[in-house]
Design a protein around this motif. Structure first.
Motif, PDB file in Angstrom:
ATOM      1  N   ASN A  97      -5.332 -11.231  -4.854  1.00  0.00           N
ATOM      2  CA  ASN A  97      -6.361 -10.187  -4.506  1.00  0.00           C
ATOM      3  C   ASN A  97      -5.793  -8.997  -3.440  1.00  0.00           C
ATOM      4  O   ASN A  97      -6.394  -8.760  -2.594  1.00  0.00           O
ATOM      5  CB  ASN A  97      -7.667 -10.428  -4.252  1.00  0.00           C
ATOM      6  N   VAL A  98      -4.374  -8.622  -4.012  1.00  0.00           N
ATOM      7  CA  VAL A  98      -3.705  -7.733  -3.145  1.00  0.00           C
ATOM      8  C   VAL A  98      -3.202  -6.574  -4.065  1.00  0.00           C
ATOM      9  O   VAL A  98      -3.127  -6.834  -5.006  1.00  0.00           O
ATOM     10  CB  VAL A  98      -2.601  -8.065  -2.108  1.00  0.00           C
ATOM     11  N   GLN A  99      -2.929  -5.317  -3.447  1.00  0.00           N
ATOM     12  CA  GLN A  99      -2.344  -4.406  -4.150  1.00  0.00           C
ATOM     13  C   GLN A  99      -0.904  -4.420  -3.881  1.00  0.00           C
ATOM     14  O   GLN A  99      -0.448  -4.777  -2.698  1.00  0.00           O
ATOM     15  CB  GLN A  99      -2.617  -3.000  -3.312  1.00  0.00           C
ATOM     16  N   GLY A 100      -0.198  -4.247  -4.632  1.00  0.00           N
ATOM     17  CA  GLY A 100       1.383  -4.203  -4.597  1.00  0.00           C
ATOM     18  C   GLY A 100       1.868  -5.593  -4.741  1.00  0.00           C
ATOM     19  O   GLY A 100       1.302  -6.556  -5.516  1.00  0.00           O
ATOM     20  N   GLU A 101       2.936  -5.970  -4.185  1.00  0.00           N
ATOM     21  CA  GLU A 101       3.684  -7.118  -4.242  1.00  0.00           C
ATOM     22  C   GLU A 101       2.798  -8.345  -3.741  1.00  0.00           C
ATOM     23  O   GLU A 101       2.239  -8.389  -2.699  1.00  0.00           O
ATOM     24  CB  GLU A 101       5.040  -7.344  -3.357  1.00  0.00           C
ATOM     25  N   TRP A 102       2.806  -9.329  -4.816  1.00  0.00           N
ATOM     26  CA  TRP A 102       1.925 -10.557  -4.329  1.00  0.00           C
ATOM     27  C   TRP A 102       2.621 -11.822  -4.477  1.00  0.00           C
ATOM     28  O   TRP A 102       2.006 -13.229  -4.015  1.00  0.00           O
ATOM     29  CB  TRP A 102       0.501 -10.541  -5.238  1.00  0.00           C
TER      30      TRP A 102
END
Length: 213
Positions: free
Chosen positions: A35-40
Motif C-alpha cells: 500500500n505505497v506509491q512507487g517502489e514497494w
C-alpha cells in the motif's frame, strides 16, 4: 513480472501467480512494503540468506530470487509434494515441467494450481475459489500406498484439454495438515471442481461440460 535488483540480491514478483498468502508482507514488511506509491520491493532491506528464505516460503512461486553474492540458488526439495489446501488449490513443491497448450513448457519449483475450475489464469490459482464458494476438503481419506523407490526427481505436470492435471513422476500427495494421503508416479488430479473423488479425477468434467479455456 516485476524485477528489482539490489546490491546482493535480485527479487522477482509475478503478480499473475500470486495467491495473496501474505507471508511476504507479514514476515518482512521492510522488504515487501504494501500500500505505497512507487517502489514497494526492497531486496537490500535483508541479507541474501533472508531473501532466499522469504522467497522460498512463497507457496505459489510468485516470488523468485537470484543471489549476487555467490550464494546458492534455490535447491530442489528432497521430497516432491502436492498439498491439498482446504477449499482451495493444489500446492506443488517439486522440480516441475509445466506443459503449455502450444507444446512448450516452463520450469518451476513452486506452484499453486487451480482445482475449483473457475480461475481465469489456468492452470494457476487466481483466488477464484473463494468467490465461487468452492468446497473441497484438505483432509480426504488416506489411500494404501507403497513407499516410492525415490521421493524426488523431475515431475511433469500436464493440464489436459478440458480435463484433469496429468502428473507423472515421483509424488507424495499430502493433506493440509501434512498427512501423507498417497504416493504415486502417475496421477490424474481434478481441476474442474466437479469430481466426487477429489483430489482425483472421476470423469465428471465430461458430464459437466467443463472447459479449461
Amino acid at each position: 513480472m516485476e524485477e528489482v535488483r539490489g546490491k546482493l540480491s535480485v527479487l522477482r514478483f509475478d503478480g499473475k501467480r500470486c495467491i495473496h498468502s501474505r507471508q511476504c508482507v507479514l514476515s518482512r514488511p521492510d522488504v515487501f512494503v504494501p500500500n505505497v506509491q512507487g517502489e514497494w520491493i526492497h531486496p537490500d532491506a535483508a541479507t541474501p540468506e533472508e531473501i532466499a528464505k522469504l522467497a522460498e516460503s512463497c507457496p505459489s512461486g510468485a516470488i523468485t530470487y537470484e543471489r549476487l553474492d555467490g550464494g546458492p540458488a534455490e535447491r530442489e526439495p528432497l521430497v516432491n509434494l502436492v498439498t491439498l489446501r482446504e477449499n482451495g488449490p493444489l500446492a506443488f513443491r517439486a522440480p516441475m515441467s509445466l506443459q503449455k497448450p502450444d507444446g512448450t513448457s516452463e520450469s518451476a519449483l513452486r506452484a499453486t494450481l487451480c482445482r475449483c475450475g473457475h480461475s481465469k489464469n489456468k492452470p494457476f490459482c487466481d483466488g477464484a475459489h473463494a468467490g465461487a464458494g468452492f468446497h473441497a476438503t484438505g483432509e480426504p481419506e488416506t489411500k494404501a500406498s507403497e513407499a516410492l523407490a525415490s521421493r524426488n526427481g523431475p515431475l511433469t505436470v500436464e493440464p489436459t484439454q478440458d480435463g484433469p492435471l496429468h502428473v507423472t513422476g515421483n509424488l507424495e500427495i499430502v493433506s493440509g495438515t501434512g498427512r501423507t494421503l498417497n504416493r504415486t508416479t502417475d496421477a490424474w488430479l481434478c481441476r474442474c471442481g466437479h469430481s466426487k473423488n477429489k483430489p482425483y479425477c472421476d470423469g465428471s468434467h465430461r458430464k459437466a461440460g467443463w472447459k479449461s479455456e
